[in-house]
Structures are given as C-alpha cells and as structure tokens.
Design an enzyme around this catalytic site. Structure first.
Site, short mmCIF file in Angstrom:
data_model
loop_
_atom_site.label_atom_id
_atom_site.label_comp_id
_atom_site.label_asym_id
_atom_site.label_seq_id
_atom_site.Cartn_x
_atom_site.Cartn_y
_atom_site.Cartn_z
CE LYS A 491 -0.26 -0.39 5.08
NZ LYS A 491 -1.02 -1.11 6.10
NE ARG A 588 -6.77 -0.76 10.05
CZ ARG A 588 -5.65 -0.88 9.46
NH1 ARG A 588 -4.69 -0.01 9.81
NH2 ARG A 588 -5.14 -1.77 8.96
CE1 TYR A 718 11.83 31.57 6.86
CE2 TYR A 718 12.31 29.33 6.58
CZ TYR A 718 11.98 30.60 6.27
OH TYR A 718 11.69 30.61 4.76
CG MET A 767 9.05 24.13 1.67
SD MET A 767 8.01 25.20 0.59
CE MET A 767 7.20 25.88 2.03
C1 LIG Z 1 -0.13 -2.22 6.79
C2 LIG Z 1 -0.67 -3.45 6.87
C3 LIG Z 1 0.20 -4.80 7.21
C4 LIG Z 1 1.65 -4.45 7.04
O1 LIG Z 1 2.03 -3.93 8.39
P1 LIG Z 1 3.70 -3.99 8.65
O2 LIG Z 1 3.86 -3.58 9.84
O3 LIG Z 1 4.32 -2.58 7.83
O4 LIG Z 1 4.42 -5.27 8.33
C5 LIG Z 1 -0.42 -5.81 7.01
N1 LIG Z 1 -1.87 -5.92 7.08
C6 LIG Z 1 -2.71 -4.81 7.07
C7 LIG Z 1 -3.97 -5.27 7.24
C8 LIG Z 1 -2.05 -3.63 6.84
O5 LIG Z 1 -3.04 -2.74 6.85
#
Ligand SMILES: *Cc1c(COP(=O)(O)O)cnc(C)c1O
Length: 829
Positions: A491, A588, A718, A767
């Site tokens: 992702k 979640r 800054y 920046m």
């Molecule tokens: C992001 C995610 C993972 C991977 O997690 P890591 O800690 O990066 O290995 C696995 N399963 C789900 C559902 C996730 O959202």
C-alpha cells in the site's frame, strides 16, 4: 507451480533416480543454490563463471527435494537425507525439456517475441495491453537465453491463458531449442539487426535463424514481422503481418514536453496519447505491441486506456535530468548497430539546444563487419552534430575514433581507460543544457556508469536495494517455515517507493501474494506483468467491476460492503474470490465476530462469491506491554475461525500477522503473513528489532550545497532557534527540507551522516534545506553526500532512531519522502 512427481520427472527427462525423494510435490525450480527453498528442484548447470555441481551440497542443505545433475558429476556419497538425485546426460537439456512439458501442460497459448533489439520493450508493452483481458504471464526482465527461456516458462502459473515470452539467440542452432520449449501459437519478429554477426555470418542467416522460432506454426497463426526485403524473402508457415499496414496505425507524432504526442488509429477508434519517451524507435516497438494486441482481440478503447501516460521500463532510452539541467540517456539494453544508429538519430532530433555528448562502449560480435560498423558509428555521431565522443575500451574503438576525427568535429574523440575515468570526465565536461547518451557493449558496466553519473549529480534520492529486500524475504521464510505463504503489503505506492517496479521485482523473488489498498493499484501491477494473487485491502464498493477485470481478491471488511459487492456481482453476472476480515480488537475494519457467520453465509449463498481466506489485524503485536491483548485478539480469532471452518467447509487461507506478529507471535502466522515494513529492513518497534535481524534496504540521500564558517552570536535559520555559541563554527547546508520529506521535527534535534560521521541538525528545518554542524568533520565539502536515514555504502543511520527523534513512527518517516522531488533509484534485483 505444478511440477511432475520425481518418478514421472525421471521418465520425462530420461534420468536415473538415486535415493528416495520426499512425498510432497516439488515446489519450484532453482538454479542458484542461494535461492533454494525447502521442497525445490535444483538443477545443476555448468556456467561460464560457476558450476552448479559445486553447490549441490549447499542446495541440499537449503532443503532441495531433488537435484538434477550430470551423470559423470554425481557425488559418490549419494544424496543427503530428504533429497534424491536425478542423473541425466545434460542438465540444461533436462531443464529445457521440463519447460517444454510445462508449456504444454499449463499454458494455453504463447506469443513468442524475437528480434535483434526491442524484444523486452515489445514484450512489456504487450503484457500491459493484454493484462485486462487474459491471465498473462511473461518473461521476467530479459530472460531470453537458453537458460532464461525455460526459467521464464516455469515462472508462469498453471492456468496461464497467454504467455508472452522473449527468445534471443547468439549463434545458429539455438533457436530450434527455444522453439521446442515455447511452441508458440503466434509470433513477433521485432527486427533483424547486425548483432552477433560474427556467429551468424550475414544478416540473411540471422533472419533465417530467428524465423526458426515460428517453424512449427500453421495457417491459423500469425507472425508480426517488419517489411524488410530480407525477411519478406523467407517463407513462413503462417500469416505474415507488417506493423502499420492495417490498424493500429500511427497517424502522426509530435514532441510534447519530455514525451511524444501520438495520434493513433487503433481500428475502431482514434486516440491521442502522450508517451513518456521521445525515441521514435520506441514508438515503433509500441506499434508492434499494439498490432499484436489488436490481433489477439484487445478492443481499441482498452488499448487507448493502457497507452495513456505509458512509461517504458528502465534501460531503454531511460532519461534522467539533473537539477542543473543536464540530461542523461541510458540506452544500454542493446548494442546492435541498428539500435546505436537509431539512438544517435533520436537524440540528434531532440528540440533542446545544448551540446550532445556520446559515450560509446562499442558493439559485440560483428565478425568481419566489426571495423566497418564501428567506423560508421563514429562518422554518424559527427554528422548528426554530436559535440563530444567518449570511448570506452573496445577492440575496434580506434576505428570509431578515426572516423569521428576525420569528420573534423570541434573536439577529438577521447579514449578513456574505464568507467571511473568516464564518470570523472563527464563531471568536468557536462554543462547545463547538455545531453549525454550512453550506449554500447558492456551493458551492465555502462548502465551502472550512467546511473552513477546521474546519482553524482542528483541532489536527492531514495535508494531501494532489491537484493536486501530479497534477503529479508529469505529471512522471514526461514523464520516462518516453508508452509507459511508471504504476502507483500505494497500500500501507499509500496511504502513510498514505487509500486509497479517493486511488485514485479518481488514476484521474481518468489513472493506468494501482493497486497494493495485499491483495485486501481491492482490494475497497475497487473499491467506490469504481475500474475500473483493480489489482495485489495480497502476496496471501494464502486470498484467491483475493476476487481473482476483485474482478477484481484477484495477483502470484505464490513457487512454493507459484502452486500454491495454481492449486488453488483449479481447484476454483472460475474464471480469473485474474496477474503473476509474479522475485527478482533484493532477497532478499525472488519466484521464483528458475532456478524462473521452471517457474513460468511451471505457471501456463500450469493452464488457469486467464494470465500477463500479469512483474516484479522493485530493492534499491538509490536509492543510487549500489549501482549495480553494480542493473545486475546488471537483467541477471539481462533474462536471465530473454528465456526467459519465448519460453516464454509472449503479450504481457507488464514492470516493475521503483519511484520510484528510474524516475528513475535508464531501462533499468529497461520497460513500466511502480511509483511510491509519488515521487507524494507525496518523494525516496527525495539521488541521486534530484538527478535529478528534484517537488512536495511532504503537510504534517503542528499548533498551539501554550502559550507561556511560563522562567528559567535550568528543566528541560524528561521526564528534564530540556534545561535552559534563557540567562537567559530563550520555549518553546512543540505539540499533537503520538510517538503522533500525531512521531518520538520528534526529542527535542532535530528542527525544526518556524512562520511560515516553523525552530525546534528542546527536550527529549524526549512522547506527545501536544513543546516548541519560540520565541526566534527572539518574535511566536509560542498558536493558531499548526506545520508538522512537508511543504509548507504557502509554507513547506517537507523530510520527507527530518526523517527524517534522526529516524534513519529518509521512508517510515517518512509512514506513522507516526496515522490516528485526525491528520485527513486533501484539497485540490485
Ligand atoms: C499495513 C498493513 C500490514 C503490514 O504491516 P507492517 O507492519 O508494515 O508489516 C499488514 N496487514 C494490514 C491489514 C495492513 O494494513
């Protein structure tokens, strides 16, 4: 991969079996003992540099079930425990026969691509064009040799509808063997150049040898071949199609920015598309792929969709631009004279002002034509208006130099000792506006030189080390055991790296599943040739049609989503495999345990969905203080799973663990682990770091752009949050700021590394820059590379620690590295 059982294999390969092979089916084929996994078939090949027979013990140690080796090289001691030997006359021939069997058994149709250059471009484009229609598998990289072709075929999953494979030869007689493996239904001959003329003798022989790939075809088949008198004169047992003779046809092309705007007649519709290349030969290759796709039934609208913003893979006219405005073109995939000439013409036609410099590594195996062809290139470069010619060592380079010098360009040809000298010379010579073209034999070397030149000029880059990632996969495999599959979580555009590139590399490393967030990301990786199963973890209900088209597996994370999915599938008359997510304490996504049975029934009874997997996600597996809660989550999951197994009665792939769970909770590994951060060698927490050692695979690098000494009282950055207190202090400015992904919280607390020394960030991060203390490193100068985090050339600055200094987590640190301002560079793989 479904291979024959050892006894059938012995019959198939005319081999003699020694020892008793294990019962379980062979997993996969390996020729590199370092890549052997338990259950593999190891084939010992004799190579130029190393001989597989020397590594049989190593392969057995890694768990190979069966080793194919030469009868006369069989060790007296016989096979080790849990392994058998299969003695054959010629292991390469055995590998090729196995691949031919695999092709017949598991791949419905094959399109075979050959030619002197452009094979990989055509294969890659054709794969992208076909991926929305068929289950496609294609050769990884440029695996097109006597070893590469059988291995490529063996990577295709059973049930492949269309295999797109490259075949390359360098001597007469080789093509028959590739033909016997591929048994192509259709073919593409990209072109006939002068490559390997030394072995073939003449272009006519080259053409004849290449066409042997198509000798087994019949009248129902077709071959796309150039309208070249030499090729036209040779017979084909099937239909011959010239690209551009019918649609798809190129109606017009003109420059647009860094690319070309193409006007195309795709047969049924006209399309205007912009491609990210200015190389006309690449457009010709694209047209060949379009022609093949058209004849395989891909509709015009689908082709147009794939072409929008199409990018070509690395090493074909790969173009990098430095911030100072120097353009570097790496076109090292082919050193065929034809390809060199077209590259020269292409670069000469670029609209930019500025000088053109040509780095030439010579051309391989041209036999009697060697001198003439090398002289021709020197003359052509001069005539095309190049202002500089830099020659790397090659037996015929004096001929190139003489021809160039004879045309009186402003500067004589420069003969360099090696790529190190080349890099130095380019750095001295190149000015803003210049274009540097690298081309020729010694591809690997030249390609790394191109990259090194560019890297030495690029201020900011994120290096991704594919070998380190591969290493981490091996470590997780060893940790979890061979029965546990690995899903790579990609992702966030592969944790801020580059999704299609990484997905393809991971597939070649034998990863089992790939996980993304959206169905569109599934499309991106399918077009990149990924055929592994893909789990879409947060799919939008509007994307169901895409999920069907791209053959991805949605994760069902709520009852309403399940209902919407079923409704849409029923109205489409389509079917999908899905995984079901159970919420066990993460708070979640996922259906509640008490809803799980209802959800499973709804899906099962819908008739349009098969539940093939069930998962949950752990909230605190990285944190020892939360271990009780993690165990409670797993207990809740087990309770639900027991009922689901009963209810569904079909095999289910069960998974719960991300990186932390996989490392710290063996009971959470079930059938598969989902790894994200760990693949890159980062640890989610100190407790995970304690439990597994990983190879850091990323590095965020910038440069020092200014070094200055300040006196006491000078305010830095800054709001003057840092004030020089010593009498004098040397302070450097680094070309990276919070817009590039340096955490703003690094202000007055972060650290960077130059030449292995840790240096403090002074004042506020700006920046696009930040100040660092150079007092500990008096020798630091402008241009020095600055490691912001990661592992680079022996220096290590742990991202976990940087995250801590910035008050964030390693995940956030990594994905914040800006995708447009920081160039991604892949190494290894
Ligand atoms: C992001 C995610 C993972 C991977 O997690 P890591 O800690 O990066 O290995 C696995 N399963 C789900 C559902 C996730 O959202």
């Amino acid at each position: 991969m479904t291979l024959p059982a050892p006894r059938e294999l012995a019959a198939l390969l005319d081999g003699e079996l020694r020892g008793t092979p294990p019962e379980q089916p062979l997993r996969a084929v390996a020729i590199d003992s370092r890549r052997v996994l338990p259950g593999d078939l190891f084939v010992a090949l004799g190579g130029r540099h190393c001989d597989g027979h020397d590594f049989v013990a190593q392969a057995e140690g890694a768990g190979a079930s069966l080793v194919v080796l030469r009868r006369d090289r069989c060790p007296d001691s016989g096979p080790g425990p849990g392994c058998a030997h299969l003695l054959v006359a010629d292991p390469l021939l055995a590998l090729q026969r196995l691949a031919a069997w695999y092709r017949r058994t598991h791949i419905r149709r094959v399109v075979a691509v050959t030619g002197s250059n452009g094979k990989t471009v055509v294969k890659t484009a054709l794969t992208a064009l076909l991926a929305g229609r068929f289950r496609v598998a294609s050769s990884p990289g440029s695996w097109n040799s006597q070893v590469g072709v059988p291995l490529a075929v063996l990577t295709a999953p059973p049930g492949t509808e269309l295999g797109v494979f490259e075949a390359g030869i360098s001597a007469p007689g080789e093509m028959e063997r590739l033909e016997a493996i591929l048994q192509p239904d259709h073919g593409v001959l990209v072109n006939v150049g002068l490559a390997n003329l030394g072995s073939f003798g003449s272009r006519a022989v080259t053409a004849r040898e290449k066409l042997r790939l198509f000798q087994g075809m019949d009248a129902h088949s077709w071959v796309i071949a150039p309208d070249d008198p030499l090729v036209n004169a040779l017979p084909l047992p099937c239909r011959r199609i010239h690209p551009g003779a019918g649609p798809p046809r190129l109606l017009g092309q003109r420059s647009r920015g860094n690319g070309l705007l193409l006007q195309l007649d795709l047969g049924g519709c006209q399309a205007q598309v912009t491609v990210h290349t200015r190389s006309r030969p690449l457009v010709d290759d694209l047209l060949i792929a379009l022609t093949a796709a058209h004849h395989l039934g891909v509709p015009a609208a689908e082709m147009a969709e794939v072409l929008q913003d199409y990018t070509f893979g690395p090493t074909r006219m790969e173009t990098w631009r430095t911030p100072e405005g120097i353009t570097i073109i790496n076109d090292t995939a082919s050193d065929d004279p034809l390809s060199v000439q077209t590259a020269l013409a292409t670069v000469a036609a670029f609209p930019e002002g500025g000088r053109r410099l040509f780095v030439f590594g010579g051309m391989g195996d041209l036999g009697p034509c060697e001198q003439r062809e090398h002289a021709l290139i020197g003359r052509m470069a001069a005539e095309q208006g190049f202002s500089g010619l830099l020659l790397l060592p090659h037996p015929a380079r004096s001929h190139t130099a003489a021809a160039w010098n004879g045309c009186h360009p402003a500067q004589a040809a420069q003969e360099l000792a090696d790529t190190a000298a080349l890099r130095e010379r380019i750095r001295q010579m190149a000015e803003p506006g210049d274009t540097v073209l690298l081309k020729g034999a010694a591809r690997q070397e030249l390609s790394s030189a191109a990259r090194a030149i560019w890297e030495s000029m690029a201020p900011r880059r994120l290096l991704v080390d594919l070998d380190a990632i591969r290493d981490n996969i091996t470590r997780f495999r060893a940790l979890c055991g061979p029965e546990v599959a690995i899903l790579a979580v990609l992702k966030a555009w592969a944790y801020g790296t580059e999704l299609p590139r990484l997905a393809a590399a991971l597939q070649d490393s034998g990863i089992d599943w790939i996980g993304v967030s959206a169905a569109d990301e599934g499309a991106v990786i399918r077009r990149a040739g990924v055929h592994r199963p893909v789990l879409v973890m947060l799919m939008d209900p509007d994307e169901v049609d895409k999920a069907v088209r791209w053959r991805v597996t949605p994760l069902i994370y709520s009852l309403p989503f399940a209902q919407a999915l079923v409704r849409t599938l029923q109205s489409m008359g389509a079917h999908l495999e899905v995984h079901l997510e159970i919420e066990t304490g993460m708070g979640r996504l996922g259906v509640a345990p008490e809803e799980a049975l209802a959800a499973a029934r709804l899906l099962r009874d819908s008739g349009v969905v098969t539940v093939t997997g069930v998962m949950t996600h752990l909230a605190g597996a990285d944190d020892p203080a939360a271990d009780d809660e993690t165990r409670a989550q797993l207990e809740r999951f087990d309770a639900v799973m027991a009922r689901l197994h009963q209810e569904l009665g079909t095999p289910l792939l069960v998974h719960a663990a991300a990186t932390s769970g996989a490392v710290r909770f063996p009971q959470s590994r079930y059938g598969m682990v989902r790894l994200g951060l760990g693949l890159f060698g980062l640890h989610p927490s100190p407790a995970v770091a304690e439990a597994i050692e990983l190879e850091l695979a990323v590095a965020f690098i910038s440069r020092l752009v200014q070094v200055r000494e300040y006196g006491r009282g000078q305010r830095i950055g800054y709001n003057g949050t840092y004030v020089v207190s010593a009498e004098r202090q040397r302070i450097g400015i680094v070309a990276a700021g919070y817009n590039d992904g340096v955490p703003w919280r690094f202000s007055n607390r972060g650290e960077v590394m130059i030449q292995g020394r840790r240096l403090a960030v002074l004042g506020r991060v700006s920046m696009d820059s930040m100040a660092v203390d150079l007092d500990p490193l008096p020798e630091a100068t402008v241009g020095d590379e600055v490691l912001i985090f990661g592992a680079y050339e022996g220096q290590v600055l742990r991202p976990e620690q940087a995250a801590l200094q910035a008050g964030t987590i390693p995940y956030d640190l990594l994905v914040q590295v800006d995708g447009r301002r920081v160039q991604r560079i892949f190494r290894g793989g």
